[in-house]
Design an enzyme around this catalytic site. Structure first.
Site, PDB file in Angstrom:
ATOM      1  N   GLY A 296     -33.892 -58.429 -10.816  1.00  0.00           N
ATOM      2  CA  GLY A 296     -33.053 -58.917 -10.700  1.00  0.00           C
ATOM      3  C   GLY A 296     -31.088 -58.763 -12.262  1.00  0.00           C
ATOM      4  O   GLY A 296     -31.469 -57.081 -12.653  1.00  0.00           O
ATOM      5  N   SER A 297     -30.497 -59.716 -12.269  1.00  0.00           N
ATOM      6  CA  SER A 297     -29.246 -58.991 -12.449  1.00  0.00           C
ATOM      7  C   SER A 297     -29.734 -58.483 -14.067  1.00  0.00           C
ATOM      8  O   SER A 297     -28.542 -57.644 -14.751  1.00  0.00           O
ATOM      9  CB  SER A 297     -28.461 -60.255 -12.517  1.00  0.00           C
ATOM     10  OG  SER A 297     -27.818 -61.001 -10.797  1.00  0.00           O
ATOM     11  N   THR A 298     -30.213 -58.700 -14.843  1.00  0.00           N
ATOM     12  CA  THR A 298     -30.723 -57.761 -16.122  1.00  0.00           C
ATOM     13  C   THR A 298     -30.915 -57.059 -16.013  1.00  0.00           C
ATOM     14  O   THR A 298     -30.400 -55.616 -16.892  1.00  0.00           O
ATOM     15  CB  THR A 298     -31.869 -58.432 -16.641  1.00  0.00           C
ATOM     16  OG1 THR A 298     -33.263 -58.554 -15.918  1.00  0.00           O
ATOM     17  CG2 THR A 298     -32.106 -59.938 -16.663  1.00  0.00           C
TER      18      THR A 298
END
Lengths: 496, 491
Positions: free
Chosen positions: B221-223
């Site tokens: 995801g956004s990591t």
């Protein structure tokens, strides 16, 4: 081994006052004590390596062992004073090592049982009990048969009993005769016995007696074929009977080991009685033919041979080489010096305390220890053979020779099987294996051997003391006269 | 009759001699073949009854796996004083089922057969002492591990926490939940071991023996935007580079498939720094496409993503970017979705790399090997994981500032005044019907920002206790902060 005065001839033909023949009972006692020492050390090693707490069981086993062989020694001292002094210590050491190993495997099996939560009953106490019962029988034989020649009177009876005992398990239904797949037992409720072990001795007595009484017949030559004198057909009787009996055992009881054992013993006795090698040749020929037929007829024989040729490749087959392979793994792991008593894993071999007890000993005592045990058997059998050579009557010679050979033959069949020298067949290892029948029968065997050796070494009894019969003075040796010491030694009062 | 008797005597002698020769063949000539046969369990059992070395933590020398004397043939029982908490690290050591984790990876040292222990083994033999295995000292810090483990199990979360020392790559904590008690597999009661095994390997169960930290990969995801940003910075972008603020963009090559920001909001700011601070998907999707597959992959590789043979010393599952062969794929991959999959360890390495000035250190669990008497035999020195830095020190500083801004915008408990954390959250969609499946909540961070001592990654599988409403900030951030606080927070 040095026994300067053991030669009975010396006593018999001495023209001089018979020297007191040493009975060597002291030697026997010392050797028994030595055997007890070794067994005690073995016991302590097992306990130490298994990290057992020092319990009373050590004491009880030790006391039972000492008690058993003290009584045996005293009995020999009383009823067979001239018996060979090495036989009993050999037996004591073998039996003791057997007990230690059975106890040691008990410890391992108890632990396994504890882990799986199954009930477990140790075998060592039972084996001690069997040893005690065996000793009672040993005493009975020693006392009842004061002269082995009296056995000839019961030869035919014993022969019949032997045949019946041997064939009984084959005839009886499985429920009465089968234990763990081996149909060689007689079961009486909680108590079961392997009659074949006793039949072995009964038949040997019968054969010895029969062959001695008929030995003239066997020495008569038959036809000459290709320069070889063949025995007459009608003289082949006993060997044919033996062959048939073995085949019967093979077919009905699937007991290859006993068949092999019997055949070997009969052949050897026939050879000794007739002094003709042709019997051995004929016998081996018949055995080879029988073996080939059996191999082609019976699946289990083929399986045994396959397991023998390569146990590692039939490792996973049902009835395959697993057991032999495990035995070999154990022996290999033991190597030269062994893992030490109590430090190996002999329980990984199925039947480690019966058929494969030599594998267990080989693993923990190593090649060195196992060789010592094999040599102990050889020593025992050789002392028996020596007695057979020395005894004066032909029946005694034949029986003594047969009994001695039976020990080695049995050892050869089982240890040869365990170490992949010959196909594996199940017979017990004398005195080592767990099991009452084998122990009882082998103690009877030892009692008879002791009796024969006693007869061999016993000086001719001065039954009719006729001093006049002494040799003429001119032919007499000069004799060193012992100086009377105090109350007088053996030579006192005789003088010149 | 004596002549044949003598001959029989010779035959007996020959028979026993034959037995002796054959026994010599078996026990001397062929002994090694039989001893070393794979089916001969004796050698194995011998090893099991030797006093196995301990696994200890760096901090306090706390024992994670020890031995107790046992009253059976194995002599010693393996014990795990804090079994479930350290199970992903220690693994188990079972007579029936073998070993995993450090128990397996460092088996030769622990069981004493390692060549480095040879001299001591010989001296043990001479002095008659039972041979013992060597000890393994780990990089673990029990206080950090305990904080992370309690934070995860306190709420019954499934997932993982990994904490690293960014400067050395030392793994300070490695949590995987749900966990299991390795003591149950180490007992010598085979019945208990078998039933425990059946329970732990139940196909319908929670896979407690799966080490999620290194053996499982998840969409980050956004990591993953840290990687995309690093790639952009390395290729000429700066914090103030303008990026799109659109609430959604259409995937190139599709007619109606949109890629949208969280909660369909347009991005509050128009710079790269704003985009990371507010985790704007559209900006990173476009950025990834502008960079192209090669540049994105190069930076990712320099972070360690895609490395196949990493071991810590347990083998680590390979993280990867998947297929980047079209713009649409780059759009989705740029925000850590589609086929991008990272292990939690790799996700922690993203923060650790930024913390360490752009250089990724090789993660390592073993700090030192100790002899049975606890004297050091070998200590491990930190190594770089990849040949090239993922980003320059200057760019790392830039990215750190952006992560500080991201932390400021991240909700969730555990914030402490006076401690500057640089972080990035992630909320990763997964599953067949991704809009109806609770997302994985991520948080990757390091602290203190000016002197990084710890980098963490947290994943809480499938929304934790928040279900579909879960975000990295609301579910995972507080666990990450608790872990960081345990390491640096004066505690």
């Amino acid at each position: 081994m040095s026994q300067p005065a053991a030669d009975p001839q010396l006593g018999q033909f001495s023209t001089n006052p018979p020297r007191e023949l040493p009975t060597r009972r002291g030697t026997e006692l010392a050797l028994l004590a030595f055997a007890a020492f070794i067994v005690t050390c073995a016991f302590v090693l097992v306990e130490a390596n298994q990290e057992q707490e020092l319990t009373w069981s050590i004491f009880w086993y030790g006391a039972a062992y000492l008690g058993i062989f003290s009584v045996a020694h005293l009995a020999v001292r009383r009823w067979a004073p001239y018996a060979d002094p090495l036989i009993l210590p050999c037996v004591a050491l073998l039996n003791g090592m057997g007990l230690v190993m059975i106890y040691r495997i008990d410890l391992a099996l108890a632990e396994q049982a504890q882990q799986t939560g199954e009930p477990f009953t140790p075998d060592a106490p039972k084996q001690v009990l069997w040893t005690v019962i065996s000793l009672a029988l040993f005493l009975a034989v020693l006392i009842l048969i004061s002269d082995h020649r009296t056995l000839t009177r019961y030869a035919y009876t014993l022969g019949l009993v032997g045949i019946v005992a041997l064939s009984l398990p084959a005839v009886l239904p499985r429920s009465l005769s089968e234990v763990n797949g081996a149909k060689v037992w007689l079961k009486f409720g909680f108590f079961s016995i392997q009659p074949g072990e006793f039949a072995k001795i009964a038949l040997m007595i019968f054969f010895a007696s029969f062959l001695v009484s008929k030995r003239d017949l066997f020495t008569v030559a038959g036809k000459r074929v290709l320069g070889v004198e063949l025995p007459r057909a009608r003289d082949l009787g006993p060997i044919l009977i033996a062959a048939m009996a073995c085949l019967g055992i093979l077919v009905f009881e699937k007991d290859l080991g006993t068949a092999l054992l019997f055949f070997g013993i009969v052949l050897v006795m026939l050879y000794v009685a007739t002094e003709r090698v042709i019997w051995v040749v004929v016998g081996l020929g018949m055995f080879a033919v029988g073996g080939i037929i059996a191999y082609n007829l019976f699946g289990h024989v083929q399986q045994r041979v396959a397991n023998w040729l390569d146990p590692l490749s039939t490792y996973d087959d049902p009835g395959g080489g697993y057991q032999i392979a495990q035995g070999l793994f154990g022996l290999g792991t033991g190597g030269m010096g062994g893992t030490g008593l109590g430090s190996g894993r002999p329980e990984m071999v199925p039947a480690a305390n019966t058929d494969f007890i030599t594998a267990a000993l080989g693993e923990e005592l190593g090649l060195i220890g196992l060789s010592a045990i094999l040599l102990l058997y050889l020593l025992l059998a050789m002392r028996g053979m020596r007695s057979a050579l020395a005894v004066r009557d032909t029946f005694g010679k034949l029986l003594g020779g047969g009994l001695s050979f039976a020990i080695v033959m049995q050892l050869f069949v089982i240890v040869g099987g365990v170490t992949k020298l010959i196909p594996m067949t199940g017979v017990t290892t004398p005195f080592l294996s767990r099991g009452g029948s084998s122990l009882l029968a082998n103690y009877i065997l030892i009692a008879l051997l002791l009796r024969i050796s006693d007869a061999a070494r016993r000086p001719a009894a001065p039954s009719k003391p006729r001093p006049q019969q002494q040799a003429p003075l001119a032919e007499a040796h000069t004799v060193m006269v012992q100086r009377p010491e105090g109350m007088g030694g053996p030579g006192e009062g005789r003088g010149q | 009759m004596n002549t044949p008797l003598r001959k029989v005597g010779v035959a007996m002698l020959a028979m026993v001699a034959l037995l002796l020769v054959n026994t010599t063949y078996v026990q001397f000539v062929k002994a090694d073949d039989y001893r070393t046969d794979g089916r001969n369990q004796r050698v194995l059992l011998e090893e099991y009854s030797r006093q196995r070395g301990q696994i200890v933590a760096a901090e306090n020398g706390q024992v994670l796996a020890g031995v107790e004397p046992a009253n059976d043939k194995y002599q010693f029982t393996r014990t795990y004083p804090n079994g479930p908490m350290y199970a992903p690290v220690t693994g188990y050591y079972s007579i029936i089922y073998g070993a995993t984790g450090i128990e397996l990876a460092m088996d030769e040292v622990l069981n004493g057969s390692d060549p480095r222990l040879l001299v001591r083994r010989l001296s043990d033999m001479v002095t008659g002492r039972d041979p013992r295995g060597g000890n393994v000292q780990l990089t673990m810090r029990p206080s950090v591990q305990e904080a992370a483990y309690k934070a995860m199990t306190g709420k019954g979360f499934h997932g993982s926490v990994v904490a690293l020392d960014p400067k050395t790559g030392d793994i300070l904590a490695m949590v995987s939940t749900p966990s299991y008690d390795p003591n149950r597999l180490a007992t010598h009661n085979s019945k208990e071991v078998r039933s425990a095994w059946a329970e732990l390997t139940d196909k319908n169960g929670d896979k407690p023996m799966l080490n999620r930290a290194i053996r499982e990969t998840y969409p980050p995801g956004s990591t993953f935007k840290l990687v995309t940003t690093a790639a952009a910075l390395e290729n000429g972008a700066g914090p103030d580079t303008p990026v799109t603020r659109a609430a959604n963009v259409q995937l190139p090559g599709t007619s109606n498939t949109d890629l949208e920001n969280f909660a369909h909001q347009p991005c509050p700011g128009g710079t790269l720094k704003d985009a990371l601070a507010y985790s704007c998907n559209t900006a990173f999707a476009e950025l990834a496409d502008q960079l192209g597959a090669d540049k994105l992959r190069e930076t990712a590789t320099n972070f360690g993503i895609g490395q196949q043979d990493l071991s810590v010393p347990m083998p680590v599952a390979a993280s990867g970017l998947g297929d980047l062969s079209s713009s649409a794929k780059l759009y989705q991959s740029g925000i850590g979705q589609r086929d991008v999959r990272l292990t939690p360890l790799q996700d922690a390495l993203l923060s650790a790399t930024v913390a360490n000035g752009g250089v990724t250190m090789k993660p390592q669990l073993v700090k030192a090997l100790l002899a049975p008497d606890l004297t050091p035999m070998e200590e491990f020195t930190p190594e770089e994981l990849t040949g090239d830095p993922a980003l320059s020190a200057a760019n790392a500083e830039v990215l750190k500032d952006m992560m500080l801004a991201s932390e400021d915008n991240t909700k969730g408990g555990g914030k402490r005044s006076g401690l500057e954390i640089a972080s990035k959250t992630g909320t990763a969609e997964h599953g067949v019907n991704e809009k109806q499946t609770p997302p994985h909540a991520w948080y990757t961070a390091f602290a203190p920002a000016d002197d990084p001592q710890i980098a963490v990654a947290v994943i809480v599988e499938s929304g934790g206790d928040r279900g579909l409403a879960a975000t990295g900030g609301s579910v995972a951030a507080s666990i990450g902060r608790a872990t960081i606080n345990a390491a640096v927070g004066g505690g």
